[in-house]
Scaffold this active site. Structure first.
Site, PDB file in Angstrom:
ATOM      1  N   SER A 326       0.803  -1.203   0.000  1.00 61.24           N
ATOM      2  CA  SER A 326       0.000   0.000   0.000  1.00 61.24           C
ATOM      3  C   SER A 326       0.844   1.265   0.000  1.00 61.24           C
ATOM      4  O   SER A 326       1.502   1.567  -0.977  1.00 61.24           O
ATOM      5  CB  SER A 326      -0.964  -0.051   1.189  1.00 61.24           C
ATOM      6  OG  SER A 326      -2.079   0.758   0.960  1.00 61.24           O
ATOM      7  N   ASP A 337       9.744   4.548 -10.666  1.00 64.31           N
ATOM      8  CA  ASP A 337       9.324   5.216 -11.897  1.00 64.31           C
ATOM      9  C   ASP A 337      10.189   6.427 -12.213  1.00 64.31           C
ATOM     10  O   ASP A 337      10.420   6.757 -13.381  1.00 64.31           O
ATOM     11  CB  ASP A 337       7.861   5.650 -11.789  1.00 64.31           C
ATOM     12  CG  ASP A 337       6.895   4.479 -11.931  1.00 64.31           C
ATOM     13  OD1 ASP A 337       7.366   3.333 -12.067  1.00 64.31           O
ATOM     14  OD2 ASP A 337       5.673   4.704 -11.898  1.00 64.31           O
ATOM     15  N   LYS A 351      -1.194  -3.943  -3.360  1.00 62.96           N
ATOM     16  CA  LYS A 351      -2.446  -3.314  -2.931  1.00 62.96           C
ATOM     17  C   LYS A 351      -2.486  -1.891  -3.469  1.00 62.96           C
ATOM     18  O   LYS A 351      -1.721  -1.030  -3.045  1.00 62.96           O
ATOM     19  CB  LYS A 351      -2.579  -3.284  -1.410  1.00 62.96           C
ATOM     20  CG  LYS A 351      -3.871  -2.571  -0.949  1.00 62.96           C
ATOM     21  CD  LYS A 351      -3.961  -2.483   0.564  1.00 62.96           C
ATOM     22  CE  LYS A 351      -5.269  -1.815   0.989  1.00 62.96           C
ATOM     23  NZ  LYS A 351      -5.360  -0.403   0.607  1.00 62.96           N
TER      24      LYS A 351
END
Length: 568
Positions: A326, A337, A351
């Protein structure tokens, strides 16, 4: 190294009116966003605006009416009415409805709701002791492993190896340590009677302990792993104090000469998204996208970007595993990224759903999935839960498929390929070997041996008697060495006292594991759990790989900076 806290089911709300959702939810987390999982049954939630939409008050009234009608039918016809209590029926109905939706929408009874809020407030109400089950004398008992300085447990004189015999007269033998923990916890300021067998004297005593608020920082430890290399263990979730704790840890490590950092997110089940964003933006320049949230309504659509004009330039490696979930995946995904850090370890939990927190009457609550979040490259990390049982989903069993095919493949700042739909895939995968059966069998005699050793009851090894000097003492690889003589004493001990017969061959083959765990418990007995965990970090192959990966992480971040400058 990281402990997973399971929230047990305790008491329940007292009235069926608790299903009537207040349209203006009164949760203290209204403006926080916990993205958290707990192993097994209950889940912290993430918010945004939990205001009910679409006439929820009248819908709640209809739900309540239907539940009352079903309750009346059951009460009038079920063959064992004494077992069909109102509280059991209400909880079962609410749990059943929410579980039909997704694994992360959940109802909280009174105790679960309090535990969830405590997690977000960086603490809990208890006595401040680490406990665990061990099999001694051919039965399972719960033992004290460590206490925290200044805690009720420390003031009561509880020590490593003390056996918990009873709580308020109720015997605890053969009970799981989680059940014992729940008996120990309670309302702040309340007292209870704890009967213990002292490890030092083997005498049984009863002490009265008053429960108190026990701080539970999200960063249990931060120290210099090697000259120039800092290590921060952010394993206990993202709560209201995480960003401040992180700033303090960074400052101390810089004073100690840190030039690169390993951030350990293994076992971190998530928490408050604002705090996760603040940690991420410590290393990401202003304007860098960290997280996108997409939901059903305009209020559920949000974007988080860094506002840091002077981000940290330290080379960074992030450790993850399947219990990294999460909000932790938000941090790992943003760093991956943006090519700001190298991700090392095992694939994360997966999640990517956002829950709104809804406060209910009777000090209960529920969390309802209202959105999903995407990493900066646009990928969802949520695993498919539609084709697996709930147990299999949380324990990574069975076959799973991508839930968000449109976001499955993406590219980083430097054009590296990354994937969505199944957690965060590490850049460097390092699997942790499963503990072998014989190693599991050795854990009980190792604890029993150190329990005797720390009180000078092992013949010829009296010099190893534990002397608690300082909880949290920083250790070095040379502290508490396990000599050949001590290892031989342990091997002899297992033959006399262990219920499992270990051959000389088995003991010799597992000598490295025995030495590691003996040292771990010896340091636990003197300095507590934080210092003991440093022993496991020293021997951790994922940490070793993280150290080796720092130069590559530095080159990756530099390439990303150059790419960003060209783009701008």
């Amino acid at each position: 190294m990281c402990l997973i806290r399971r929230i047990a089911t305790l008491s329940l709300l007292g009235s069926i009116a608790a299903v009537q959702v207040n349209a203006q939810a009164r949760s203290p987390l209204n403006h926080a966003d916990p993205f958290s999982i707990a192993n097994g049954s209950t889940f912290s939630a993430s918010g945004g605006s939990p205001n009910a939409r679409g006439g929820s008050a009248s819908m709640a009234t209809r739900i309540a009416s239907d539940l009352r009608e079903a309750e009346d039918i059951i009460a009038g016809n079920y063959f064992a009415p004494q077992s069909a209590t109102q509280v059991k029926l209400v909880k079962g109905a609410l749990d059943g409805m929410l579980r039909e939706l997704d694994p992360h929408s959940s109802f909280y009874d009174v105790a679960e709701w309090k535990d969830m809020l405590d997690d977000q407030r960086s603490g809990y109400t208890g006595i401040g002791a680490t406990i665990a089950n061990f099999d001694l004398d051919r039965r399972t008992d719960t033992f004290i492993l460590a206490t925290f300085p200044g805690s009720p447990a420390a003031r009561a004189g509880l020590k490593y190896g003390d056996r918990i015999v009873a709580i308020n007269g109720e015997k605890t033998a053969e009970k799981d340590s989680d059940a014992v923990r729940d008996k120990i916890r309670g309302a702040n300021g309340t007292s209870f009677r704890l009967t213990i067998e002292r490890a030092a004297t083997n005498r049984v005593e009863t002490v009265e302990i008053r429960r108190n608020r026990v701080p539970q920082p999200s960063i249990p430890d931060a120290y210099m792993l090697q000259p120039g290399i800092g290590y921060i263990e952010l394993s206990d979730g993202f709560n209201y104090t995480t960003a401040d704790e992180f700033d303090a840890a960074l400052a101390e490590l810089k004073k100690a000469g840190m030039r690169s950092l390993i951030l350990d997110l293994r076992g971190n089940g998530g928490g408050i998204v604002d705090q996760a964003v603040k940690v991420a933006e410590k290393f990401l320049p202003a304007g860098t996208l960290i997280l996108t949230q997409r939901g059903r309504s305009r209020t559920d659509n949000r974007i988080w970007k860094s506002t840091n004009a002077r981000p940290e330039q330290l080379p960074l490696v992030v450790l993850v595993n399947e219990d990294t979930a999460s909000a932790s995946e938000i941090v790992a995904g943003a760093f991956q990224d943006d090519d700001r850090a190298l991700i090392v370890g095992e694939k994360t939990f997966g999640k990517g759903l956002v829950q709104s927190v809804i406060d209910l009457p009777g000090k209960t609550g529920l969390t309802l999935t209202t959105a999903r979040y995407l990493t900066p490259s646009g990928r969802s990390i949520q695993r498919d839960y539609s084709k697996v049982a709930r147990y299999d989903y949380f324990n990574h069993k069975g076959s799973v498929a991508e839930i968000d095919r449109p976001y499955f493949e993406a590219r980083t700042i430097t054009d590296r390929k990354v994937f969505g739909g199944d957690g965060i895939q590490p850049d460097e995968t390092v699997k942790i070997e499963e503990v072998k059966d014989i190693e599991l069998a050795l854990l009980d005699p190792i604890f029993a041996f150190v329990r005797e050793l720390s009180h000078g009851r092992i013949l010829g090894q009296e010099g190893y008697r534990s002397l608690p000097v300082s909880f949290g003492q920083r250790i070095t690889p040379g502290d508490f060495p396990v000599s050949d003589s001590l290892l031989a004493s342990f091997n002899e001990y297992t033959k006399r006292y262990s219920k499992t017969a270990f051959s000389d061959k088995h003991l010799a083959q597992n000598s490295s594991f025995i030495r590691l765990r003996l040292r771990y418990h010896m340091i636990m007995a003197s300095y507590g759990v934080v210092s003991a965990n440093q022993v496991l970090v020293e021997d951790d192959p994922q940490v070793t790989k993280a150290v080796d990966s720092l130069p590559k992480a530095a080159r990756l971040a530099q390439s990303a900076t150059l790419k960003r400058q060209k783009t701008n």
